[in-house]
Design a protein around this motif. Structure first.
Motif, PDB file in Angstrom:
ATOM      1  N   LEU B  21      46.283  40.635  39.254  1.00 30.67           N
ATOM      2  CA  LEU B  21      45.904  40.353  38.322  1.00 30.67           C
ATOM      3  C   LEU B  21      44.330  41.346  38.003  1.00 30.67           C
ATOM      4  O   LEU B  21      44.032  41.615  36.729  1.00 30.67           O
ATOM      5  CB  LEU B  21      45.298  38.896  38.092  1.00 30.67           C
ATOM      6  CG  LEU B  21      44.023  38.325  37.199  1.00 30.67           C
ATOM      7  CD1 LEU B  21      44.916  38.307  35.928  1.00 30.67           C
ATOM      8  CD2 LEU B  21      43.955  37.057  37.320  1.00 30.67           C
ATOM      9  N   MET B  22      43.809  41.304  38.978  1.00 30.76           N
ATOM     10  CA  MET B  22      42.470  42.028  38.898  1.00 30.76           C
ATOM     11  C   MET B  22      42.451  43.660  38.313  1.00 30.76           C
ATOM     12  O   MET B  22      41.576  43.975  37.369  1.00 30.76           O
ATOM     13  CB  MET B  22      41.816  42.191  40.184  1.00 30.76           C
ATOM     14  CG  MET B  22      41.386  40.867  40.546  1.00 30.76           C
ATOM     15  SD  MET B  22      40.985  39.818  39.426  1.00 30.76           S
ATOM     16  CE  MET B  22      39.187  40.284  38.980  1.00 30.76           C
ATOM     17  N   THR B  23      43.615  44.338  38.742  1.00 30.39           N
ATOM     18  CA  THR B  23      43.680  45.704  38.308  1.00 30.39           C
ATOM     19  C   THR B  23      43.473  45.908  36.750  1.00 30.39           C
ATOM     20  O   THR B  23      42.807  46.420  35.957  1.00 30.39           O
ATOM     21  CB  THR B  23      44.821  46.418  38.875  1.00 30.39           C
ATOM     22  OG1 THR B  23      44.855  46.008  40.120  1.00 30.39           O
ATOM     23  CG2 THR B  23      44.743  47.914  38.673  1.00 30.39           C
ATOM     24  N   PRO B  24      44.607  45.152  36.149  1.00 30.74           N
ATOM     25  CA  PRO B  24      44.629  45.533  34.680  1.00 30.74           C
ATOM     26  C   PRO B  24      43.659  44.560  33.817  1.00 30.74           C
ATOM     27  O   PRO B  24      43.178  44.972  32.810  1.00 30.74           O
ATOM     28  CB  PRO B  24      46.233  44.729  34.308  1.00 30.74           C
ATOM     29  CG  PRO B  24      46.401  43.873  35.451  1.00 30.74           C
ATOM     30  CD  PRO B  24      45.871  44.319  36.719  1.00 30.74           C
ATOM     31  N   LEU B  25      43.199  43.659  34.555  1.00 35.61           N
ATOM     32  CA  LEU B  25      42.106  43.082  33.716  1.00 35.61           C
ATOM     33  C   LEU B  25      40.732  43.701  33.713  1.00 35.61           C
ATOM     34  O   LEU B  25      39.970  43.975  32.952  1.00 35.61           O
ATOM     35  CB  LEU B  25      41.900  41.664  34.258  1.00 35.61           C
ATOM     36  CG  LEU B  25      41.310  40.450  33.424  1.00 35.61           C
ATOM     37  CD1 LEU B  25      41.951  40.274  32.450  1.00 35.61           C
ATOM     38  CD2 LEU B  25      40.972  39.317  34.460  1.00 35.61           C
ATOM     39  N   GLY B  26      40.339  44.148  34.861  1.00 35.94           N
ATOM     40  CA  GLY B  26      39.207  45.262  35.273  1.00 35.94           C
ATOM     41  C   GLY B  26      39.419  46.533  34.252  1.00 35.94           C
ATOM     42  O   GLY B  26      38.639  46.854  33.610  1.00 35.94           O
TER      43      GLY B  26
END
Lengths: 205, 216
Positions: B21-26
């Motif tokens: 989740l963190m990669t695209p959200l970041g």
């Protein structure tokens, strides 16, 4: 036990005039054999002779360059074959129990997880993530798929790779039980697995 | 449990555990936060040009995570087992896409709310932008499945994925941006829905065909 119903006695795997190609390279030509229900076929051949390609073709992943594979009185390959290849199909972060649970869903398996893990000797590792398993334990986990859903044809690519003596004895027992149950087992091996093969096939001269 | 549900659940927990989740959200929030900094303090300029930029950030964020989607399954042998399931590979690919939407698409759409506010979108348009982003993410993922499947066997396939999917990302970006800037909202939303439906209907078939070729 998981597989109480024997498979159909009339099921036959028939391979006729098979030629295999990997890229531009010709691997084997004119391979033919008939494996009736209850047969154990041992495949031999040096490294790179084409054993894996043959097994993958039989499992339905690729098409043969020439020749035919007939699954007589069997459902389509996707429903009647178990394939345990070089790769164990494990995800490092997932636990042993989660793998078995996932495969049970994937193969619509009625089997009991605790019993299956017991039979492959992994009952104490059930909550460990796959990344901490040893080579042999990972192999045992991959082999547990064979017990999850009863399927008449087992396609095994060097199933004993990484296993200790006890693990090899376990495979021998599994294959014997499977062939006694009218199942067909094909295994690429470098050393005999234990059960005496009904057919020995040498790939690539 | 059906094979579809089993794979869906597994993918959710795997993507969640790997911090998928963190990669695209970041990526999404980062790109969108840099926009006002680059455009300067002119409020009127930001209000007209800002909201559509949310869509560019969303498209790039989805694209950035596509590369490993099927590659990992091909490398560890999981794909072989998927092909031996009683469920058709198309259904399993759809399950994977659905899990990807839940872990990446839905959070992106929700993060679209604060990001659009930061880019001076009118407050009453925010729910619509969030809904449109959710639908648009489905369109991106439907197309992305095909790109990820075609390049599964390619090392460093990221550039190839971009070449394959970017042309198909254009329609949702065009109509999504129209919604974000408040032009012809109803028509644009319907077309966006059409893009998403088309991509989720065709994507799994094309992706499954590509994966079968890779498995040979």
């Amino acid at each position: 036990m998981g597989q109480s119903h024997p498979f159909s006695k009339s099921a036959t795997l028939r391979v006729e005039g098979l030629s295999l190609r990997r890229g531009q390279r010709q691997l084997a030509e004119g391979l033919s054999f008939v494996a009736p229900a209850g047969a154990f076929v041992e495949l031999r051949g040096g490294n790179g002779a084409g054993k894996t390609t043959l097994l993958r073709t039989i499992a339905g992943f690729g098409r043969p360059a020439e020749g035919t594979i007939v699954y007589e009185n069997l459902a389509e390959p996707a429903l009647s074959i178990h394939y345990v290849g070089h790769l164990n199909a494990l995800k490092g972060s997932e636990t042993v129990a989660a793998h078995v649970g996932y495969w049970a869903g994937l193969f619509s398996s009625p089997a009991d997880m605790v019993e299956v893990l017991g039979r492959v000797g992994l009952e104490r590792q059930r909550d460990l993530p796959a990344r901490v398993l040893s080579q042999g334990q990972a192999r045992r986990l991959a082999l547990s798929r064979l017990l999850l859903a009863p399927r008449p044809i087992w396609v095994l690519d060097e199933p004993s790779a990484g296993l200790d003596a006890q693990g090899r004895a376990m495979i021998a027992k599994l294959i014997e039980a499977h062939t006694n149950n009218n199942g067909i087992a094909l295994a690429a091996v470098h050393e005999p697995l234990g059960p005496s093969p009904s057919i020995t096939l040498t790939v690539g001269g | 449990m059906s094979a579809f549900a089993a794979l869906f659940r597994r993918e959710l927990s795997l993507m969640w555990a790997s911090g998928g989740l963190m990669t695209p959200l970041g990526y999404f929030v980062g790109a969108a936060t840099l926009t006002p900094l680059a455009m300067g303090p002119d409020r009127a300029l930001l209000a007209t040009a800002g909201p559509p930029l949310v869509w560019i950030a969303a498209a790039l964020a989805v694209m950035a995570t596509l590369e490993r989607l099927f590659q990992a399954d091909l490398e560890d042998g999981s794909l072989d087992q998927m092909m031996l399931s009683e469920a058709p590979l198309e259904a399993l690919v759809l399950a994977k896409g659905a899990a990807f939407w839940c872990v990446v698409g839905a959070p992106l759409a929700l993060a679209g709310a604060p990001v659009s506010i930061a880019l001076q979108a009118p407050i009453d348009r925010i729910p619509l932008i969030v809904a449109a982003l959710g639908v648009g993410a489905a369109a991106f993922i439907g197309v992305g499945l095909v790109g990820a499947a075609v390049t599964a066997g390619v090392r460093r396939g990221g550039v190839l994925i971009a070449l394959i999917v970017l042309p198909f990302f254009a329609p949702p970006v065009i109509f999504g941006a129209a919604i974000a800037s408040g032009e012809d909202v109803e028509a644009a939303f319907l077309i966006l829905l059409g893009c998403a439906l088309g991509a989720t209907a065709i994507g799994p078939f094309a992706a499954a065909a590509a994966l079968r070729l890779q498995a040979e």
